[in-house]
Design a protein around this motif. Structure first.
Motif, PDB file in Angstrom:
ATOM      1  N   LYS A  86       0.824  -1.204   0.000  1.00  0.00           N
ATOM      2  CA  LYS A  86       0.000   0.000   0.000  1.00  0.00           C
ATOM      3  C   LYS A  86       0.862   1.259   0.000  1.00  0.00           C
ATOM      4  N   TRP A  87       2.032   1.167   0.653  1.00  0.00           N
ATOM      5  CA  TRP A  87       2.860   2.352   0.850  1.00  0.00           C
ATOM      6  C   TRP A  87       4.007   2.448  -0.144  1.00  0.00           C
ATOM      7  N   SER A  88       4.561   1.319  -0.541  1.00  0.00           N
ATOM      8  CA  SER A  88       5.799   1.334  -1.322  1.00  0.00           C
ATOM      9  C   SER A  88       5.534   1.587  -2.800  1.00  0.00           C
ATOM     10  N   ASP A  89       6.594   2.025  -3.499  1.00  0.00           N
ATOM     11  CA  ASP A  89       6.506   2.277  -4.934  1.00  0.00           C
ATOM     12  C   ASP A  89       6.739   1.013  -5.757  1.00  0.00           C
ATOM     13  N   VAL A  90       7.115  -0.088  -5.120  1.00  0.00           N
ATOM     14  CA  VAL A  90       7.290  -1.367  -5.810  1.00  0.00           C
ATOM     15  C   VAL A  90       6.380  -2.396  -5.159  1.00  0.00           C
ATOM     16  N   GLU A  91       6.067  -3.452  -5.889  1.00  0.00           N
ATOM     17  CA  GLU A  91       5.181  -4.495  -5.364  1.00  0.00           C
ATOM     18  C   GLU A  91       6.001  -5.697  -4.917  1.00  0.00           C
ATOM     19  N   LEU A  92       5.820  -6.095  -3.668  1.00  0.00           N
ATOM     20  CA  LEU A  92       6.504  -7.255  -3.116  1.00  0.00           C
ATOM     21  C   LEU A  92       5.483  -8.375  -2.917  1.00  0.00           C
ATOM     22  N   ARG A 131      13.554  -8.922  16.485  1.00  0.00           N
ATOM     23  CA  ARG A 131      14.109  -7.581  16.307  1.00  0.00           C
ATOM     24  C   ARG A 131      14.707  -7.420  14.923  1.00  0.00           C
ATOM     25  N   LYS A 132      15.456  -8.421  14.450  1.00  0.00           N
ATOM     26  CA  LYS A 132      16.056  -8.344  13.119  1.00  0.00           C
ATOM     27  C   LYS A 132      14.987  -8.329  12.031  1.00  0.00           C
ATOM     28  N   LEU A 133      13.947  -9.140  12.202  1.00  0.00           N
ATOM     29  CA  LEU A 133      12.862  -9.145  11.229  1.00  0.00           C
ATOM     30  C   LEU A 133      12.149  -7.793  11.199  1.00  0.00           C
ATOM     31  N   PHE A 134      11.952  -7.208  12.384  1.00  0.00           N
ATOM     32  CA  PHE A 134      11.281  -5.913  12.449  1.00  0.00           C
ATOM     33  C   PHE A 134      12.120  -4.842  11.765  1.00  0.00           C
ATOM     34  N   GLU A 135      13.428  -4.835  12.030  1.00  0.00           N
ATOM     35  CA  GLU A 135      14.301  -3.836  11.418  1.00  0.00           C
ATOM     36  C   GLU A 135      14.388  -4.034   9.909  1.00  0.00           C
ATOM     37  N   TYR A 136      14.413  -5.292   9.468  1.00  0.00           N
ATOM     38  CA  TYR A 136      14.449  -5.560   8.033  1.00  0.00           C
ATOM     39  C   TYR A 136      13.152  -5.096   7.368  1.00  0.00           C
ATOM     40  N   GLY A 137      12.032  -5.353   8.032  1.00  0.00           N
ATOM     41  CA  GLY A 137      10.759  -4.897   7.502  1.00  0.00           C
ATOM     42  C   GLY A 137      10.674  -3.382   7.464  1.00  0.00           C
ATOM     43  N   LEU A 138      11.241  -2.717   8.467  1.00  0.00           N
ATOM     44  CA  LEU A 138      11.254  -1.260   8.485  1.00  0.00           C
ATOM     45  C   LEU A 138      12.097  -0.714   7.341  1.00  0.00           C
ATOM     46  N   ASP A 139      13.216  -1.376   7.053  1.00  0.00           N
ATOM     47  CA  ASP A 139      14.042  -0.974   5.909  1.00  0.00           C
ATOM     48  C   ASP A 139      13.235  -1.031   4.619  1.00  0.00           C
ATOM     49  N   GLY A 140      12.481  -2.102   4.451  1.00  0.00           N
ATOM     50  CA  GLY A 140      11.671  -2.226   3.250  1.00  0.00           C
ATOM     51  C   GLY A 140      10.609  -1.162   3.152  1.00  0.00           C
ATOM     52  N   LEU A 141      10.052  -0.792   4.298  1.00  0.00           N
ATOM     53  CA  LEU A 141       8.977   0.202   4.304  1.00  0.00           C
ATOM     54  C   LEU A 141       9.491   1.595   3.956  1.00  0.00           C
ATOM     55  N   LEU A 142      10.737   1.894   4.348  1.00  0.00           N
ATOM     56  CA  LEU A 142      11.270   3.239   4.160  1.00  0.00           C
ATOM     57  C   LEU A 142      12.148   3.386   2.923  1.00  0.00           C
ATOM     58  N   SER A 143      12.559   2.279   2.317  1.00  0.00           N
ATOM     59  CA  SER A 143      13.557   2.351   1.251  1.00  0.00           C
ATOM     60  C   SER A 143      12.997   2.802  -0.084  1.00  0.00           C
ATOM     61  N   PHE A 144      11.717   2.645  -0.318  1.00  0.00           N
ATOM     62  CA  PHE A 144      11.191   2.892  -1.653  1.00  0.00           C
ATOM     63  C   PHE A 144      10.024   3.875  -1.680  1.00  0.00           C
ATOM     64  N   LYS A 151       6.291   8.186   1.796  1.00  0.00           N
ATOM     65  CA  LYS A 151       4.923   8.336   2.297  1.00  0.00           C
ATOM     66  C   LYS A 151       4.834   8.505   3.814  1.00  0.00           C
ATOM     67  N   PRO A 152       5.722   7.882   4.616  1.00  0.00           N
ATOM     68  CA  PRO A 152       5.665   8.170   6.052  1.00  0.00           C
ATOM     69  C   PRO A 152       5.866   9.650   6.373  1.00  0.00           C
ATOM     70  N   ILE A 162       2.825  14.935   7.736  1.00  0.00           N
ATOM     71  CA  ILE A 162       2.210  16.217   7.382  1.00  0.00           C
ATOM     72  C   ILE A 162       0.689  16.135   7.535  1.00  0.00           C
ATOM     73  N   TYR A 163       0.097  15.072   6.993  1.00  0.00           N
ATOM     74  CA  TYR A 163      -1.362  14.932   7.049  1.00  0.00           C
ATOM     75  C   TYR A 163      -1.860  14.800   8.487  1.00  0.00           C
ATOM     76  N   ILE A 164      -1.136  14.003   9.287  1.00  0.00           N
ATOM     77  CA  ILE A 164      -1.554  13.837  10.684  1.00  0.00           C
ATOM     78  C   ILE A 164      -1.412  15.158  11.423  1.00  0.00           C
ATOM     79  N   GLY A 165      -0.340  15.910  11.148  1.00  0.00           N
ATOM     80  CA  GLY A 165      -0.162  17.215  11.782  1.00  0.00           C
ATOM     81  C   GLY A 165      -1.277  18.179  11.427  1.00  0.00           C
ATOM     82  N   LEU A 166      -1.657  18.193  10.136  1.00  0.00           N
ATOM     83  CA  LEU A 166      -2.763  19.060   9.719  1.00  0.00           C
ATOM     84  C   LEU A 166      -4.080  18.645  10.379  1.00  0.00           C
TER      85      LEU A 166
END
Length: 320
Positions: A142-148, A207-220, A223-224, A229-233
């Motif tokens: 939903k968030w990333s620019d590529v499909e996994l 912990r390693k799985l969580f960090e790896y998943g976080l890398d995937g969420l932020l790498s492409f 949107k976070p 910005i949207y939550i602040g508004l």
């Protein structure tokens, strides 16, 4: 066709000899010229000694040993950089990637696919892990620019032009699942049954799985940051509406003593939300920080890359 097998290794002394025996048998059965590149990711259990012994007895084997543990992403990158094959297969050394699937990959490669991807089923996985994995892949798609795809990992065959495309991507923070999807090219996916580790010990902690998943969420995607910005508004609008409500109530009913519980809950909630948003921003800034340093992805301590190897299945040996 020349084939290169890239195998990252980290503390695999209990299984590496069995893996090499099994994979060598499968590679020889294909009739193709091949080489095997083992990348020792700073093992501390004697894995390197076993690899040196294997390379001494098998001229198709090349090995790299890092000066310390740099991570699997760096190990795969090193293997791809030194692979000489027309096609490259990435697989783990723990025998969770069945060697007998190599021939299936080669059969599909002949049909013109640049990526032949093995997708494992989740048979035998705990229900909680299956549900969390499905939720993660739903979120990242939903968030990333590529499909996994759920169940798709590093076990795949990659054509030479796809390898060259991957090597052009020089970012320091690498998330290979996303990079494989980002380069595109014609791909095909086939399924195989989940296989347990031979030694029964997974090195992927929560912990390693969580960090790896976080890398995937932020790498492409970014949107976070936009979500911040949207939550602040949204919170600003809620605050303005609340202020108007307080003024109206004070004007019509008089000033009343506010409740401290409501005030403390609001302060704690908004403070926690601010820290989360600062953490998200900090993650992106940290990635920029590491990228600007331009440090190498790994350092090689020992290798046999200068040796001449005879590749079984070829008409003659070739210097690598």
């Amino acid at each position: 066709m020349r084939l290169t097998l890239v195998v990252p290794c980290y503390n695999e002394i209990d299984v590496i000899a069995r893996f090499h025996s099994a994979v060598s048998h499968e590679l020889a059965a294909t009739g193709e010229s091949y080489e095997i590149i083992y990348v020792d990711d700073g093992s501390t259990d004697g894995t390197l000694d076993v690899l040196v012994e294997i390379a001494t007895g098998d001229p198709s084997v090349r090995y790299l040993s890092f000066s310390r543990n740099f991570g699997k992403e760096s190990a795969m990158l090193a293997g791809l950089r030194h692979a000489a094959g027309d096609a490259v297969i990435l697989m783990d050394a723990d025998l969770q990637h069945p060697p007998e699937l190599i021939r299936r990959m080669l059969e599909l490669r002949v049909r013109g696919f640049d990526q032949v991807i093995a997708r494992r089923t989740r048979a035998g996985d705990p229900a909680t892990r299956t549900m969390s994995a499905r939720a993660y892949y739903w979120l990242i798609n939903k968030w990333s620019d590529v499909e996994l795809v759920d169940g798709v990992g590093d076990f795949r065959l990659i054509s030479r032009r796809a390898v060259e495309a991957l090597l052009e991507l020089q970012e320091y923070n690498r998330f290979s699942k996303g990079l494989f999807a980002w380069i595109g090219f014609e791909s095909i996916v086939f399924e195989y049954e989940n296989v347990l580790r031979e030694d029964g010990r997974s090195r992927w902690s929560f912990r390693k799985l969580f960090e790896y998943g976080l890398d995937g969420l932020l790498s492409f995607n970014n949107k976070p940051l936009r979500a911040a910005i949207y939550i602040g508004l949204m919170l600003s609008l809620i605050a303005v509406a609340y202020a108007i409500w307080v003024v109206v109530v004070a004007a019509t009913q008089g000033v009343q003593m506010p409740g401290y519980a409501t005030l403390i809950a609001a302060i704690a909630g908004l403070g926690g939300l601010q820290l989360v948003m600062l953490g998200v921003i900090g993650e992106y800034i940290g990635r920029i920080y590491f990228e600007t340093k331009q440090r190498p992805h790994y350092l090689i301590k020992e290798t046999n890359l200068t040796q001449t190897h005879v590749v079984p299945g070829s008409a003659a040996g070739r210097s690598l």
